[in-house]
Design a protein around this motif. Structure first.
Motif, PDB file in Angstrom:
ATOM      1  N   LEU A  83      31.100  48.041  36.992  1.00 49.63           N
ATOM      2  CA  LEU A  83      30.245  46.738  37.164  1.00 49.63           C
ATOM      3  C   LEU A  83      31.167  45.303  37.200  1.00 49.63           C
ATOM      4  O   LEU A  83      30.788  44.371  38.073  1.00 49.63           O
ATOM      5  CB  LEU A  83      29.551  46.391  35.571  1.00 49.63           C
ATOM      6  CG  LEU A  83      28.302  47.384  35.707  1.00 49.63           C
ATOM      7  CD1 LEU A  83      27.487  47.243  34.239  1.00 49.63           C
ATOM      8  CD2 LEU A  83      27.470  47.456  36.667  1.00 49.63           C
ATOM      9  N   VAL A  84      32.346  45.291  36.704  1.00 47.85           N
ATOM     10  CA  VAL A  84      33.410  44.193  36.914  1.00 47.85           C
ATOM     11  C   VAL A  84      33.553  44.005  38.097  1.00 47.85           C
ATOM     12  O   VAL A  84      33.684  43.439  38.920  1.00 47.85           O
ATOM     13  CB  VAL A  84      34.380  44.098  35.738  1.00 47.85           C
ATOM     14  CG1 VAL A  84      35.442  43.214  36.238  1.00 47.85           C
ATOM     15  CG2 VAL A  84      33.865  43.916  34.468  1.00 47.85           C
ATOM     16  N   GLY A  85      33.928  45.244  38.901  1.00 51.98           N
ATOM     17  CA  GLY A  85      34.303  45.502  40.316  1.00 51.98           C
ATOM     18  C   GLY A  85      33.183  45.058  41.295  1.00 51.98           C
ATOM     19  O   GLY A  85      33.661  44.316  42.163  1.00 51.98           O
ATOM     20  N   ILE A  86      32.068  45.230  41.143  1.00 49.60           N
ATOM     21  CA  ILE A  86      31.050  44.780  41.654  1.00 49.60           C
ATOM     22  C   ILE A  86      30.844  43.493  41.684  1.00 49.60           C
ATOM     23  O   ILE A  86      30.463  42.644  42.596  1.00 49.60           O
ATOM     24  CB  ILE A  86      29.574  45.581  41.438  1.00 49.60           C
ATOM     25  CG1 ILE A  86      29.777  46.963  41.751  1.00 49.60           C
ATOM     26  CG2 ILE A  86      28.584  44.974  41.994  1.00 49.60           C
ATOM     27  CD1 ILE A  86      28.716  48.042  41.327  1.00 49.60           C
ATOM     28  N   ALA A  87      30.866  42.775  40.371  1.00 49.80           N
ATOM     29  CA  ALA A  87      30.934  41.461  40.394  1.00 49.80           C
ATOM     30  C   ALA A  87      31.714  40.738  40.758  1.00 49.80           C
ATOM     31  O   ALA A  87      31.729  39.586  41.606  1.00 49.80           O
ATOM     32  CB  ALA A  87      30.661  40.907  38.859  1.00 49.80           C
ATOM     33  N   LEU A  88      33.110  41.068  40.896  1.00 49.56           N
ATOM     34  CA  LEU A  88      34.120  40.461  41.667  1.00 49.56           C
ATOM     35  C   LEU A  88      33.794  40.636  42.972  1.00 49.56           C
ATOM     36  O   LEU A  88      34.411  39.539  43.756  1.00 49.56           O
ATOM     37  CB  LEU A  88      35.424  40.915  41.033  1.00 49.56           C
ATOM     38  CG  LEU A  88      35.961  40.686  39.567  1.00 49.56           C
ATOM     39  CD1 LEU A  88      37.099  41.262  39.228  1.00 49.56           C
ATOM     40  CD2 LEU A  88      35.745  39.180  39.299  1.00 49.56           C
ATOM     41  N   TYR A  89      33.624  41.719  43.623  1.00 53.86           N
ATOM     42  CA  TYR A  89      33.242  41.798  44.949  1.00 53.86           C
ATOM     43  C   TYR A  89      32.385  40.735  45.473  1.00 53.86           C
ATOM     44  O   TYR A  89      32.303  40.102  46.415  1.00 53.86           O
ATOM     45  CB  TYR A  89      32.983  43.080  45.189  1.00 53.86           C
ATOM     46  CG  TYR A  89      32.461  43.284  46.828  1.00 53.86           C
ATOM     47  CD1 TYR A  89      33.484  43.421  47.719  1.00 53.86           C
ATOM     48  CD2 TYR A  89      31.094  43.665  47.041  1.00 53.86           C
ATOM     49  CE1 TYR A  89      33.085  43.638  49.141  1.00 53.86           C
ATOM     50  CE2 TYR A  89      30.790  43.576  48.502  1.00 53.86           C
ATOM     51  CZ  TYR A  89      31.839  43.661  49.522  1.00 53.86           C
ATOM     52  OH  TYR A  89      31.146  44.047  50.655  1.00 53.86           O
ATOM     53  N   SER A  90      31.257  40.677  44.474  1.00 52.99           N
ATOM     54  CA  SER A  90      30.161  39.676  44.978  1.00 52.99           C
ATOM     55  C   SER A  90      30.481  38.309  45.010  1.00 52.99           C
ATOM     56  O   SER A  90      30.089  37.550  45.576  1.00 52.99           O
ATOM     57  CB  SER A  90      29.017  40.163  44.145  1.00 52.99           C
ATOM     58  OG  SER A  90      28.446  41.332  44.149  1.00 52.99           O
ATOM     59  N   LEU A  91      31.509  38.000  44.033  1.00 51.48           N
ATOM     60  CA  LEU A  91      31.980  36.651  44.034  1.00 51.48           C
ATOM     61  C   LEU A  91      32.564  36.397  45.327  1.00 51.48           C
ATOM     62  O   LEU A  91      32.391  35.221  45.938  1.00 51.48           O
ATOM     63  CB  LEU A  91      32.867  36.544  42.720  1.00 51.48           C
ATOM     64  CG  LEU A  91      33.566  35.319  42.448  1.00 51.48           C
ATOM     65  CD1 LEU A  91      32.650  34.112  42.197  1.00 51.48           C
ATOM     66  CD2 LEU A  91      34.561  35.324  41.528  1.00 51.48           C
ATOM     67  N   ILE A 104      42.661  35.340  50.777  1.00 50.61           N
ATOM     68  CA  ILE A 104      43.368  34.809  49.653  1.00 50.61           C
ATOM     69  C   ILE A 104      42.855  34.963  48.266  1.00 50.61           C
ATOM     70  O   ILE A 104      43.353  35.695  47.225  1.00 50.61           O
ATOM     71  CB  ILE A 104      43.971  33.590  49.944  1.00 50.61           C
ATOM     72  CG1 ILE A 104      44.902  33.580  50.920  1.00 50.61           C
ATOM     73  CG2 ILE A 104      44.837  32.892  48.777  1.00 50.61           C
ATOM     74  CD1 ILE A 104      45.646  32.320  51.575  1.00 50.61           C
ATOM     75  N   LEU A 105      41.673  34.746  48.248  1.00 55.34           N
ATOM     76  CA  LEU A 105      40.779  34.760  47.112  1.00 55.34           C
ATOM     77  C   LEU A 105      40.633  36.159  46.774  1.00 55.34           C
ATOM     78  O   LEU A 105      40.800  36.584  45.515  1.00 55.34           O
ATOM     79  CB  LEU A 105      39.292  33.811  47.407  1.00 55.34           C
ATOM     80  CG  LEU A 105      38.483  34.162  46.318  1.00 55.34           C
ATOM     81  CD1 LEU A 105      38.853  33.558  44.946  1.00 55.34           C
ATOM     82  CD2 LEU A 105      37.079  33.632  46.553  1.00 55.34           C
ATOM     83  N   GLY A 106      40.269  37.006  47.741  1.00 54.80           N
ATOM     84  CA  GLY A 106      40.077  38.448  47.375  1.00 54.80           C
ATOM     85  C   GLY A 106      41.191  39.404  46.842  1.00 54.80           C
ATOM     86  O   GLY A 106      41.241  39.850  45.926  1.00 54.80           O
ATOM     87  N   LEU A 107      42.641  38.858  47.271  1.00 55.44           N
ATOM     88  CA  LEU A 107      43.581  39.305  46.840  1.00 55.44           C
ATOM     89  C   LEU A 107      43.925  38.586  45.529  1.00 55.44           C
ATOM     90  O   LEU A 107      44.603  39.419  44.698  1.00 55.44           O
ATOM     91  CB  LEU A 107      44.792  38.968  47.967  1.00 55.44           C
ATOM     92  CG  LEU A 107      44.832  39.764  49.058  1.00 55.44           C
ATOM     93  CD1 LEU A 107      45.844  39.039  50.029  1.00 55.44           C
ATOM     94  CD2 LEU A 107      45.027  41.230  48.966  1.00 55.44           C
ATOM     95  N   PHE A 108      43.835  37.565  45.227  1.00 56.49           N
ATOM     96  CA  PHE A 108      44.039  36.974  44.115  1.00 56.49           C
ATOM     97  C   PHE A 108      42.873  37.633  43.006  1.00 56.49           C
ATOM     98  O   PHE A 108      43.343  38.025  41.688  1.00 56.49           O
ATOM     99  CB  PHE A 108      43.514  35.428  44.037  1.00 56.49           C
ATOM    100  CG  PHE A 108      43.640  34.825  42.508  1.00 56.49           C
ATOM    101  CD1 PHE A 108      44.975  34.559  41.891  1.00 56.49           C
ATOM    102  CD2 PHE A 108      42.598  34.471  41.869  1.00 56.49           C
ATOM    103  CE1 PHE A 108      44.976  34.069  40.701  1.00 56.49           C
ATOM    104  CE2 PHE A 108      42.679  33.933  40.680  1.00 56.49           C
ATOM    105  CZ  PHE A 108      43.807  33.638  40.097  1.00 56.49           C
ATOM    106  N   ILE A 109      41.659  37.652  43.108  1.00 66.07           N
ATOM    107  CA  ILE A 109      40.772  38.624  42.307  1.00 66.07           C
ATOM    108  C   ILE A 109      41.160  40.012  42.007  1.00 66.07           C
ATOM    109  O   ILE A 109      41.120  40.329  40.967  1.00 66.07           O
ATOM    110  CB  ILE A 109      39.360  38.332  42.827  1.00 66.07           C
ATOM    111  CG1 ILE A 109      38.789  37.017  42.568  1.00 66.07           C
ATOM    112  CG2 ILE A 109      38.455  39.216  42.094  1.00 66.07           C
ATOM    113  CD1 ILE A 109      37.482  36.537  43.188  1.00 66.07           C
TER     114      ILE A 109
END
Length: 128
Positions: A83-91, A104-109
């Protein structure tokens, strides 16, 4: 990957017929999902069809496995990470960023996610 770990019960117990039944259920879900999703979503619909197929297969393998060959999996922890992975991907997807800023945002997250996972659980694995 979770499916392959959860499906070990029917191999260990010698009841591989369940593997065939679960695969048939997954195939039906995959074909039905493709028929429904590809006309509207295209290639992304096929990806969602694969996700739905493996999700259903994983759930079926887990619930039948708990009755036939119980293995104590840390389900709460597993669901938390998913669920955390899905939430971060959605972000990342819904920020509206494009190109390099989105990458860059994706790599940071992703780095933050891996750091938290390491601090919470993975450090125990690497201490072996």
């Amino acid at each position: 990957g979770i499916y392959y770990n959860i499906s070990i019960w029917y191999k260990l117990s010698g009841k591989t017929i369940y593997g065939a039944l679960i695969a048939i259920i997954g195939t039906v879900v995959f074909i039905a999902s493709n028929i429904i999703l590809i006309p509207t979503l295209g290639k992304i619909g096929a990806s969602y069809a694969s996700l739905s197929c493996f999700t259903v297969m994983c759930a079926v393998a887990y619930f039948i496995g708990q009755k036939k060959y119980p293995i104590n999996y840390p389900i709460v922890k597993m669901v938390f990470y998913i669920l955390v992975g899905i939430a971060l991907y959605s972000l990342v997807i819904f920020t509206g960023l494009q190109g390099a800023p989105k990458i860059i945002l994706g790599l940071f997250i992703l780095s933050a996610y891996l750091f938290v996972a390491y601090k919470r659980d993975l450090h125990r694995i690497f201490q072996l």
